[in-house]
Design a protein around this motif. Structure first.
Motif, PDB file in Angstrom:
ATOM      1  N   VAL B 317       0.859  -1.181   0.000  1.00 21.53           N
ATOM      2  CA  VAL B 317       0.000   0.000   0.000  1.00 21.53           C
ATOM      3  C   VAL B 317       0.890   1.223   0.000  1.00 21.53           C
ATOM      4  O   VAL B 317       1.784   1.360   0.837  1.00 21.53           O
ATOM      5  N   GLU B 318       0.666   2.078  -0.962  1.00 26.65           N
ATOM      6  CA  GLU B 318       1.529   3.247  -1.043  1.00 26.65           C
ATOM      7  C   GLU B 318       0.956   4.399  -0.221  1.00 26.65           C
ATOM      8  O   GLU B 318       1.683   5.096   0.468  1.00 26.65           O
ATOM      9  N   LYS B 319      -0.330   4.538  -0.284  1.00 30.15           N
ATOM     10  CA  LYS B 319      -0.928   5.707   0.350  1.00 30.15           C
ATOM     11  C   LYS B 319      -2.367   5.399   0.729  1.00 30.15           C
ATOM     12  O   LYS B 319      -3.056   4.683   0.007  1.00 30.15           O
ATOM     13  N   ILE B 320      -2.799   5.915   1.868  1.00 26.63           N
ATOM     14  CA  ILE B 320      -4.213   5.811   2.224  1.00 26.63           C
ATOM     15  C   ILE B 320      -4.690   7.205   2.602  1.00 26.63           C
ATOM     16  O   ILE B 320      -4.057   7.869   3.435  1.00 26.63           O
ATOM     17  N   ILE B 321      -5.764   7.636   1.983  1.00 24.98           N
ATOM     18  CA  ILE B 321      -6.338   8.932   2.376  1.00 24.98           C
ATOM     19  C   ILE B 321      -7.754   8.690   2.852  1.00 24.98           C
ATOM     20  O   ILE B 321      -8.510   7.966   2.203  1.00 24.98           O
ATOM     21  N   ILE B 322      -8.082   9.224   4.014  1.00 21.58           N
ATOM     22  CA  ILE B 322      -9.419   9.032   4.557  1.00 21.58           C
ATOM     23  C   ILE B 322     -10.092  10.390   4.670  1.00 21.58           C
ATOM     24  O   ILE B 322      -9.504  11.342   5.201  1.00 21.58           O
ATOM     25  N   ASN B 323     -11.290  10.460   4.177  1.00 17.31           N
ATOM     26  CA  ASN B 323     -12.006  11.728   4.138  1.00 17.31           C
ATOM     27  C   ASN B 323     -13.373  11.614   4.767  1.00 17.31           C
ATOM     28  O   ASN B 323     -13.987  10.555   4.766  1.00 17.31           O
ATOM     29  N   LYS B 324     -13.810  12.747   5.305  1.00 16.36           N
ATOM     30  CA  LYS B 324     -15.218  12.873   5.664  1.00 16.36           C
ATOM     31  C   LYS B 324     -15.702  14.053   4.834  1.00 16.36           C
ATOM     32  O   LYS B 324     -15.296  15.190   5.090  1.00 16.36           O
ATOM     33  N   GLY B 325     -16.494  13.780   3.811  1.00 19.21           N
ATOM     34  CA  GLY B 325     -16.833  14.834   2.858  1.00 19.21           C
ATOM     35  C   GLY B 325     -15.553  15.313   2.187  1.00 19.21           C
ATOM     36  O   GLY B 325     -14.783  14.519   1.653  1.00 19.21           O
ATOM     37  N   ASP B 326     -15.278  16.598   2.328  1.00 16.10           N
ATOM     38  CA  ASP B 326     -14.059  17.131   1.724  1.00 16.10           C
ATOM     39  C   ASP B 326     -12.906  17.146   2.717  1.00 16.10           C
ATOM     40  O   ASP B 326     -11.763  17.358   2.354  1.00 16.10           O
ATOM     41  N   LYS B 327     -13.272  16.932   3.970  1.00 16.09           N
ATOM     42  CA  LYS B 327     -12.255  17.098   5.007  1.00 16.09           C
ATOM     43  C   LYS B 327     -11.396  15.849   5.142  1.00 16.09           C
ATOM     44  O   LYS B 327     -11.918  14.732   5.269  1.00 16.09           O
ATOM     45  N   GLN B 328     -10.077  16.022   5.119  1.00 15.40           N
ATOM     46  CA  GLN B 328      -9.204  14.865   5.295  1.00 15.40           C
ATOM     47  C   GLN B 328      -9.072  14.538   6.783  1.00 15.40           C
ATOM     48  O   GLN B 328      -8.969  15.431   7.622  1.00 15.40           O
ATOM     49  N   LEU B 329      -9.114  13.250   7.115  1.00 13.50           N
ATOM     50  CA  LEU B 329      -9.075  12.838   8.520  1.00 13.50           C
ATOM     51  C   LEU B 329      -7.723  12.242   8.883  1.00 13.50           C
ATOM     52  O   LEU B 329      -7.083  11.591   8.059  1.00 13.50           O
ATOM     53  N   THR B 330      -7.323  12.498  10.104  1.00 15.67           N
ATOM     54  CA  THR B 330      -6.125  11.816  10.597  1.00 15.67           C
ATOM     55  C   THR B 330      -6.573  10.788  11.638  1.00 15.67           C
ATOM     56  O   THR B 330      -7.622  10.941  12.249  1.00 15.67           O
ATOM     57  N   THR B 331      -5.759   9.797  11.814  1.00 19.73           N
ATOM     58  CA  THR B 331      -6.143   8.740  12.749  1.00 19.73           C
ATOM     59  C   THR B 331      -6.238   9.319  14.161  1.00 19.73           C
ATOM     60  O   THR B 331      -5.464  10.203  14.541  1.00 19.73           O
ATOM     61  N   GLY B 338     -23.563   8.947  12.543  1.00 20.74           N
ATOM     62  CA  GLY B 338     -24.221   9.473  11.344  1.00 20.74           C
ATOM     63  C   GLY B 338     -23.239  10.000  10.308  1.00 20.74           C
ATOM     64  O   GLY B 338     -23.620  10.308   9.187  1.00 20.74           O
ATOM     65  N   ASP B 339     -21.947  10.087  10.666  1.00 20.29           N
ATOM     66  CA  ASP B 339     -20.941  10.516   9.685  1.00 20.29           C
ATOM     67  C   ASP B 339     -20.677   9.409   8.682  1.00 20.29           C
ATOM     68  O   ASP B 339     -20.843   8.224   8.972  1.00 20.29           O
ATOM     69  N   LYS B 340     -20.223   9.827   7.481  1.00 21.13           N
ATOM     70  CA  LYS B 340     -19.796   8.850   6.472  1.00 21.13           C
ATOM     71  C   LYS B 340     -18.312   9.069   6.239  1.00 21.13           C
ATOM     72  O   LYS B 340     -17.853  10.211   6.237  1.00 21.13           O
ATOM     73  N   ILE B 341     -17.584   7.993   6.041  1.00 19.79           N
ATOM     74  CA  ILE B 341     -16.163   8.189   5.735  1.00 19.79           C
ATOM     75  C   ILE B 341     -15.786   7.513   4.424  1.00 19.79           C
ATOM     76  O   ILE B 341     -16.370   6.507   4.025  1.00 19.79           O
ATOM     77  N   THR B 342     -14.807   8.106   3.752  1.00 16.79           N
ATOM     78  CA  THR B 342     -14.338   7.607   2.454  1.00 16.79           C
ATOM     79  C   THR B 342     -12.878   7.190   2.568  1.00 16.79           C
ATOM     80  O   THR B 342     -12.064   7.929   3.134  1.00 16.79           O
ATOM     81  N   PHE B 343     -12.574   6.009   2.100  1.00 17.95           N
ATOM     82  CA  PHE B 343     -11.203   5.511   2.098  1.00 17.95           C
ATOM     83  C   PHE B 343     -10.686   5.532   0.659  1.00 17.95           C
ATOM     84  O   PHE B 343     -11.385   5.088  -0.251  1.00 17.95           O
ATOM     85  N   LYS B 344      -9.477   6.013   0.465  1.00 15.92           N
ATOM     86  CA  LYS B 344      -8.857   5.971  -0.861  1.00 15.92           C
ATOM     87  C   LYS B 344      -7.486   5.310  -0.718  1.00 15.92           C
ATOM     88  O   LYS B 344      -6.625   5.814  -0.002  1.00 15.92           O
ATOM     89  N   PHE B 345      -7.335   4.153  -1.343  1.00 16.71           N
ATOM     90  CA  PHE B 345      -6.057   3.433  -1.251  1.00 16.71           C
ATOM     91  C   PHE B 345      -5.300   3.586  -2.566  1.00 16.71           C
ATOM     92  O   PHE B 345      -5.903   3.547  -3.642  1.00 16.71           O
ATOM     93  N   THR B 346      -4.004   3.698  -2.468  1.00 15.31           N
ATOM     94  CA  THR B 346      -3.180   3.557  -3.666  1.00 15.31           C
ATOM     95  C   THR B 346      -2.348   2.297  -3.471  1.00 15.31           C
ATOM     96  O   THR B 346      -1.525   2.222  -2.551  1.00 15.31           O
ATOM     97  N   LEU B 347      -2.631   1.291  -4.313  1.00 11.07           N
ATOM     98  CA  LEU B 347      -1.922   0.012  -4.181  1.00 11.07           C
ATOM     99  C   LEU B 347      -0.808  -0.052  -5.211  1.00 11.07           C
ATOM    100  O   LEU B 347      -0.961   0.413  -6.344  1.00 11.07           O
TER     101      LEU B 347
END
Lengths: 283, 460
Positions: B317-331, B338-347
């Motif tokens: 895995v090269e990179k993982i970006i996690i977002n809530k809407g437009d906002k990037q989240l840190t661990t 009720g929040d939704k989260i988006t995961f973006k992986f670069t493999l």
């Protein structure tokens, strides 16, 4: 700010050596009696004979002792009927033994309750001594019944005036049993080896405590050193003397016994006090 | 809306209680000066434990300790203790479960004691309730301390309910007279009237707990300790304990020490807080600052937590970006129900890989599996074979309806759902809190697993 100095109590790493904290024990006196009640009431619940078991055990032991030591081994008990001789010995010995063995595992047996809540720990062994005292009272009752039976059937036994000191004899036994029990229970928290020692040690001790032999049997054969330094031997011989008018009593024996009881008792308190604060970490 | 007013009321009451008193204290310094009336003072408390089993080494250590003592020297084993960090393997057999803990509690204060598992909270409570002694230091108190964690101590199964109430009450420090006064109330509160003269061994476990709690509830110590952590086992009891505590602190102005993992409860009940970490006090002060200090501490630790394990060099895995809407989240960040989260992986595909598949586990703080996510849930299809290059994968969760807790994601990459190629533990963690969506006045019960969003109607 002055009132910030009058603290109700302080929790510190170690107790004062001789700090008995009687005030606190007094505050928990109701607990002491409730424990006694619990011990007495619950032991024979759901048994058919109930408290009669208190009597069956010493009676049967005395019958067996009489059979072995007096009928078969022909040990002379003086003018006292052998059964009564043994019953008196067994009754006193039982009280001491129960005090000792029941207090010796105070910490181990109560670790669940001690691990959760604080009350003066000494309440536990004290309640054991008191509930055994009730048991002892019942057993004394049966002893008296047999006593009257033998007197009525023409035996020449008579109590001496020293029978008035009998409460003190009981006190000595209680202090010895409680003191030794507290010392052992404190050490058992770290060294479990002692549990094994207690169970068979008590049994061996009985044979040198004059429970079923009179003092003169030892003396005549030159083995009095085996019993001379055992306070329990003196206590049992003395109690038989005051009750049945037959036995060997010496000033040395009396003084030695009283002194040992006091020393053991206070030593027990000191050691118990030191252990009660942190035993829960090591048990 | 309801929730906010509810909390505000409590806060108002608390500050309302203290404010006038401090004002008074400036004028009349001697009388009724509650703000300086310290009821409990903890000074440099430390507690050392020995690890491992007690065995043959014990007697030699004891002898050595004794030998130092008679020569008037310091205990040799007190110097060698290590800080109590569970996860690192230490050199020493001795650890400090608590190290130099000091704080003060004023009369009427509700103090929250916060910390991770193993931070020393329970040890501190044990010392406060005199179950075990401290290794060094002292605690001074002006009142009797009792704790709600002692429920049912000393119950004897052969004795009747009534006898047990007396015994248990006496164990907790009540006198017979006090119990006589309260016995009817206690029995009524327990709801066991019918069985009160039956031995407790015939009781159902629920009845035993009710009776036991009834005794504890009528205890009137000057300082009450409530350990929610230990009370978790029984949901009903936990609810009752918290409710009782709320009553006590609200109406009687009694001093309470409250131990909890539930930040919402701590915030709403407590006025002050002490944060423990590895046996040391790391924060002491206002409850809101304390709670945020604690969550900051948590997120810092979580950030360092990702653990990668490669079983082959085919994929990484090269990179993982996690977002809530437009906002990037840190661990370690906070999210709301009720929040939704988006995961973006670069493999990164390094060599020929067939049957690629990806899944994630969601775990709560106690490492229980809460949910499983797989790429097969979406309608995407991976190529049967990848030779090399980068792949970007993205997924968005539905609304999160878990209950407030700390959650973490574990990533799994494999072949044909069988072979493991690559795992990454703790890819992302977050603290879930109740948000706008939850309109309750009371915190969600922690023994539930999910928050089920429901629509209600009233038809007259």
């Amino acid at each position: 700010m002055d009132k910030n100095k009058d603290w109700l109590y302080e929790i510190t790493p170690k107790n004062n050596l001789f700090d008995l904290n009687l005030k606190e024990v007094w505050r928990y006196r109701d607990l002491l009696f409730l424990f006694v009640k619990r011990d007495v009431v619950t032991v024979y619940k759901q048994t058919i004979l109930g408290p009669l078991w208190y009597l069956i055990q010493p009676l049967f032991t005395s019958v067996i002792f009489t059979l072995i030591f007096n009928t078969i081994a022909k040990i002379d008990t003086g003018g006292i009927p052998p059964f009564l001789f043994n019953l008196a010995g067994v009754t006193s010995w039982n009280y001491f033994r129960e005090c000792l063995t029941a207090t010796a595992d105070t910490f181990k047996k109560n670790q669940a309750i001690f691990g959760k809540v604080y009350f003066p720990r000494i309440i536990m062994p004290m309640s054991v001594v008191l509930s055994n005292l009730m048991k002892f009272g019942i057993q004394i009752g049966i002893l008296i019944a047999f006593y009257i039976f033998y007197v009525a059937s023409g035996s020449l036994i008579r109590p001496t005036i020293y029978i008035l000191t009998f409460p003190l004899v009981i006190l000595c036994m209680a202090m010895l049993g409680l003191g030794l029990g507290m010392i052992i229970s404190s050490m058992v928290t770290k060294y479990r080896d002692l549990t094994f020692l207690v169970s068979f040690g008590v049994q061996l001790l009985m044979y040198v405590s004059l429970v079923n032999l009179p003092y003169k049997e030892f003396k005549e054969r030159g083995y009095e050193w085996a019993v001379d330094y055992n306070p329990m031997a003196h206590i049992i011989e003395f109690s038989r003397y005051v009750l049945l008018g037959e036995g060997t009593v010496s000033y040395f024996g009396v003084l030695y016994t009283v002194a040992t009881s006091l020393v053991v008792f206070f030593l027990g308190i000191v050691i118990f006090n030191r252990t009660e604060k942190t035993f829960i970490d090591t048990i | 809306m309801l929730k906010i007013t509810g909390k505000a009321k409590v806060m108002e009451k608390k500050t309302g209680n203290q404010q006038p008193i401090t004002e008074n204290s400036q004028q009349i310094t001697v009388n009724g000066d509650q703000s300086t009336d310290i009821i409990l003072k903890v000074e440099n408390i430390s507690k050392q434990y020995r690890l491992g089993t007690l065995g043959t080494g014990t007697i030699s250590h004891d002898l050595n300790r004794w030998w130092h003592q008679i020569r008037g020297k310091e205990d040799p084993y007190l110097k060698i203790g290590e800080t109590n960090d569970r996860s690192t393997k230490g050199e020493s057999e001795y650890v400090w479960a608590l190290k130099d803990i000091s704080f003060e509690v004023k009369r009427g204060e509700v103090l929250g004691i916060i910390g991770k598992n193993g931070a020393g909270k329970s040890t501190l409570l044990k010392i406060l309730s005199k179950v075990t002694g401290p290794t060094t230091g002292s605690i001074k108190t002006k009142g009797r301390i009792a704790s709600l964690l002692e429920v049912g101590t000393g119950f004897h199964p052969e004795m009747t309910g009534r006898e047990n109430v007396y015994l248990n009450g006496a164990i907790l420090g009540m006198t017979k007279k006090e119990i006589n006064v309260k016995i009817d109330e206690i029995i009524a509160f327990s709801g066991c009237q019918r069985y009160i003269d039956t031995p407790t061994k015939r009781y159902s476990s629920g009845m035993t707990v009710r009776l036991a709690f009834a005794v504890a509830a009528f205890l009137e110590p000057d300082i009450l300790i409530v350990d929610e952590v230990l009370a978790v086992g029984d949901a009903e009891f936990q609810k009752k304990a918290i409710g009782k505590m709320q009553d006590i602190s609200d109406s009687d102005g009694r001093t309470v020490l409250f131990v909890s993992h539930n930040m919402a409860a701590v915030k709403s009940l407590c006025t002050k807080s002490v944060v423990l970490n590895n046996g040391e006090v790391v924060f002491n002060g206002d409850v809101h600052e304390g709670v945020s200090f604690y969550s900051d501490m948590f997120s810092k630790e979580l950030q360092e937590g990702a653990k990668i394990k490669a079983f082959s060099d085919k994929v990484s895995v090269e990179k993982i970006i996690i977002n809530k809407g437009d906002k990037q989240l840190t661990t370690g960040c906070s999210l709301f129900i009720g929040d939704k989260i988006t995961f973006k992986f670069t493999l990164l595909i390094n060599s020929i890989t067939e049957g690629l598949c990806i899944s994630l586990d969601i775990l709560n703080k106690n490492e229980e599996f809460i949910a499983h996510i797989s790429h097969e849930d979406g309608e995407i299809v991976f190529e049967p074979v990848y030779e090399s290059g980068k792949i970007e994968v993205k997924f968005t969760t539905d609304k999160l309806f878990f209950i407030p807790d700390i959650y973490s994601f574990n990533l799994w990459i494999g072949q044909f759902q069988i072979t493991t190629l690559y795992t990454m533990k703790n890819v992302f963690s977050f603290v879930l809190e109740e948000g706008e969506l939850v309109k309750r006045t009371k915190a969600l019960p922690r023994h539930s697993k999910f928050f089920l969003n429901t629509k209600w109607e009233i038809n007259d």
